[in-house]
Design an enzyme around this catalytic site. Sequence first.
Site, PDB file in Angstrom:
ATOM      1  N   ARG A 148       0.857  -1.195   0.000  1.00 44.92           N
ATOM      2  CA  ARG A 148       0.000   0.000   0.000  1.00 44.92           C
ATOM      3  C   ARG A 148       0.888   1.238   0.000  1.00 44.92           C
ATOM      4  O   ARG A 148       0.858   2.050   0.923  1.00 44.92           O
ATOM      5  CB  ARG A 148      -0.922   0.000   1.221  1.00 44.92           C
TER       6      ARG A 148
ATOM      7  N   ASP B 241      -3.893  -0.357  -7.259  1.00 47.89           N
ATOM      8  CA  ASP B 241      -4.400  -0.968  -6.034  1.00 47.89           C
ATOM      9  C   ASP B 241      -5.911  -1.213  -6.106  1.00 47.89           C
ATOM     10  O   ASP B 241      -6.715  -0.311  -5.870  1.00 47.89           O
ATOM     11  CB  ASP B 241      -4.052  -0.038  -4.863  1.00 47.89           C
TER      12      ASP B 241
ATOM     13  N   SER C  71      -7.981  -0.543  -2.866  1.00 47.96           N
ATOM     14  CA  SER C  71      -8.403   0.840  -2.650  1.00 47.96           C
ATOM     15  C   SER C  71      -9.510   1.246  -3.616  1.00 47.96           C
ATOM     16  O   SER C  71     -10.509   1.839  -3.199  1.00 47.96           O
ATOM     17  CB  SER C  71      -7.222   1.802  -2.830  1.00 47.96           C
TER      18      SER C  71
ATOM     19  N   TYR D  68      -1.412  -0.173   9.163  1.00 49.76           N
ATOM     20  CA  TYR D  68      -2.668  -0.852   9.487  1.00 49.76           C
ATOM     21  C   TYR D  68      -2.861  -0.894  10.999  1.00 49.76           C
ATOM     22  O   TYR D  68      -1.897  -0.790  11.763  1.00 49.76           O
ATOM     23  CB  TYR D  68      -2.634  -2.302   8.983  1.00 49.76           C
TER      24      TYR D  68
ATOM     25  N   GLN E  11      -0.415   2.914  -5.657  1.00 49.21           N
ATOM     26  CA  GLN E  11      -1.821   3.318  -5.524  1.00 49.21           C
ATOM     27  C   GLN E  11      -2.614   3.181  -6.827  1.00 49.21           C
ATOM     28  O   GLN E  11      -3.773   2.769  -6.817  1.00 49.21           O
ATOM     29  CB  GLN E  11      -1.884   4.760  -5.029  1.00 49.21           C
TER      30      GLN E  11
HETATM   31  P1  NAD Z   1      -8.766  -1.909   6.183  1.00 53.37           P
HETATM   32  O1  NAD Z   1      -9.866  -2.237   5.214  1.00 53.37           O
HETATM   33  O2  NAD Z   1      -7.746  -2.935   6.468  1.00 53.37           O
HETATM   34  O3  NAD Z   1      -9.449  -1.492   7.575  1.00 53.37           O
HETATM   35  C1  NAD Z   1     -10.444  -0.480   7.623  1.00 53.37           C
HETATM   36  C2  NAD Z   1     -10.230   0.366   8.847  1.00 53.37           C
HETATM   37  O4  NAD Z   1     -10.553  -0.386  10.012  1.00 53.37           O
HETATM   38  C3  NAD Z   1      -8.806   0.878   9.049  1.00 53.37           C
HETATM   39  O5  NAD Z   1      -8.801   2.287   8.999  1.00 53.37           O
HETATM   40  C4  NAD Z   1      -8.433   0.335  10.420  1.00 53.37           C
HETATM   41  O6  NAD Z   1      -7.618   1.236  11.166  1.00 53.37           O
HETATM   42  C5  NAD Z   1      -9.793   0.163  11.048  1.00 53.37           C
HETATM   43  N1  NAD Z   1      -9.807  -0.700  12.236  1.00 53.37           N
HETATM   44  C6  NAD Z   1      -9.181  -1.871  12.460  1.00 53.37           C
HETATM   45  N2  NAD Z   1      -9.412  -2.321  13.694  1.00 53.37           N
HETATM   46  C7  NAD Z   1     -10.241  -1.432  14.282  1.00 53.37           C
HETATM   47  C8  NAD Z   1     -10.869  -1.345  15.546  1.00 53.37           C
HETATM   48  N3  NAD Z   1     -10.670  -2.268  16.490  1.00 53.37           N
HETATM   49  N4  NAD Z   1     -11.653  -0.280  15.807  1.00 53.37           N
HETATM   50  C9  NAD Z   1     -11.856   0.663  14.866  1.00 53.37           C
HETATM   51  N5  NAD Z   1     -11.307   0.661  13.653  1.00 53.37           N
HETATM   52  C10 NAD Z   1     -10.514  -0.393  13.359  1.00 53.37           C
HETATM   53  O7  NAD Z   1      -8.067  -0.555   5.788  1.00 53.37           O
HETATM   54  P2  NAD Z   1      -7.794   0.085   4.352  1.00 53.37           P
HETATM   55  O8  NAD Z   1      -8.938   0.939   4.013  1.00 53.37           O
HETATM   56  O9  NAD Z   1      -7.423  -0.986   3.397  1.00 53.37           O
HETATM   57  O10 NAD Z   1      -6.532   0.978   4.689  1.00 53.37           O
HETATM   58  C11 NAD Z   1      -5.472   0.456   5.494  1.00 53.37           C
HETATM   59  C12 NAD Z   1      -4.353   1.437   5.621  1.00 53.37           C
HETATM   60  O11 NAD Z   1      -3.685   1.564   4.382  1.00 53.37           O
HETATM   61  C13 NAD Z   1      -4.779   2.810   6.020  1.00 53.37           C
HETATM   62  O12 NAD Z   1      -3.767   3.321   6.824  1.00 53.37           O
HETATM   63  C14 NAD Z   1      -4.812   3.534   4.718  1.00 53.37           C
HETATM   64  O13 NAD Z   1      -4.678   4.926   4.878  1.00 53.37           O
HETATM   65  C15 NAD Z   1      -3.612   2.918   4.057  1.00 53.37           C
HETATM   66  N6  NAD Z   1      -3.618   3.043   2.608  1.00 53.37           N
HETATM   67  C16 NAD Z   1      -2.538   3.676   2.024  1.00 53.37           C
HETATM   68  C17 NAD Z   1      -2.491   3.821   0.667  1.00 53.37           C
HETATM   69  C18 NAD Z   1      -1.332   4.536   0.039  1.00 53.37           C
HETATM   70  O14 NAD Z   1      -1.225   4.574  -1.136  1.00 53.37           O
HETATM   71  N7  NAD Z   1      -0.441   5.117   0.787  1.00 53.37           N
HETATM   72  C19 NAD Z   1      -3.493   3.303  -0.127  1.00 53.37           C
HETATM   73  C20 NAD Z   1      -4.556   2.622   0.494  1.00 53.37           C
HETATM   74  C21 NAD Z   1      -4.588   2.498   1.876  1.00 53.37           C
END
Ligand code: NAD
Length: 347
Positions: free
Chosen positions: A112, A120, A123, A217, A117
């Site tokens: 990620r 991905d 996303s 994460y 991106q």
């Molecule tokens: P995900 O689908 O794995 O999880 C969704 C959300 O659930 C996350 O924000 C996580 O913090 C939250 N979560 C987990 N346990 C929890 C709890 N007990 N209580 C409340 N919330 C809880 O997440 P995602 O949408 O795939 O994104 C994961 C990470 O990757 C994030 O930090 C996101 O910003 C990052 N990301 C980065 C890029 C990049 O290009 N840099 C791209 C996509 C995602």
Amino acid sequence: MNLSIGLIPCLPTDDHRVPMTPEGVTKLIKAGWQVLVPTGAGAAASFPDSAYAAAGAKILTAKEVTKTNITVGLAVNLTPTIPYAAAELVIGLGNGPVANAKQVLALQKLPRTTRAQAMDVLSSQANLGGYAAALAVAHHLPRLMPALSTAAGSTKPSKVLVLGVGVAGLQAIATARRLGAAVSAFDIRPEVAEQIKSLGAKVVEVDGPSAEGKGGYAGALDAAGIQALQEKLLPFVAAADGVITTAQVPGKAAPQLVSAAAVAAMAPGSVIIDMAAASGGNVVGTKAGEVIQTTNGITLVGETNWPSTLAQTASRFWAQNMVNLLAVLVKDGVLSLEDELVKAMVP
Ligand code: NAD
């Protein structure tokens, strides 16, 4: 360049998405690929064979598919059997063994990072899922989302609570806001507070457990941590008209954030969309793939594939992700698995 791409024929599946669109085919052909499309591959996503043919793809019958060798096979979900004669590489989501493929790339293993991106699918699809989930709250709620003043009376905005603010959660917040709801949101990663506020939603602050994971994460909570969080979140759930839960911990069961007591405390007619239903659920009582009415009149929605409900747009985004990935996969006209992003996707 003598490289061919074949779309993996739709096996019986509820997923309406297709991993390449006619628009994507035009781009691939320009880049030197030959594209093979089994008949009907895009029909469920509203892309007819004629559109693929007009873009320059060769349309194959089921019989032709079983006799054709391809360089790259594209699938949405990797399935146990691929009816092409042989494929050098098959790309899709999941871990299933793929017959007739020398190599598989699992899209969920793409790092990620900022560079990744554009490729991905987690996303691009989660974003659409968040939108669909917010619309589903509006659809199931027997109340209005926005404030409305009419000669027949006025309403206050419905309250929507989003639990888990990753890609899907952010889009759910933005969409619920656009529908006129009063939105609040919680994530165990405190760093998302600024993003929540920038979308015009309130940050739910609870003095609860923390769970730091790897690579940005969240980590998993133990049973005591889950129970503590459920208790802290209960009054916020009870006060909401609609709850959208998106919390996931990679490789683990989803955390159960909403207890049976919290569901029971909601007002009749309220709605919960559990976007984590496929990985165990965030809500006690939701069932994957089902819509349930509780005895106190709450609708629990356990749909497991929200992006497929927007199959045409989801396929467009997916196809562009694949066009970007394929550009990294070809070096000097030949297939190369040397890029660090590609290496990370080898299961
Ligand atoms: P995900 O689908 O794995 O999880 C969704 C959300 O659930 C996350 O924000 C996580 O913090 C939250 N979560 C987990 N346990 C929890 C709890 N007990 N209580 C409340 N919330 C809880 O997440 P995602 O949408 O795939 O994104 C994961 C990470 O990757 C994030 O930090 C996101 O910003 C990052 N990301 C980065 C890029 C990049 O290009 N840099 C791209 C996509 C995602």
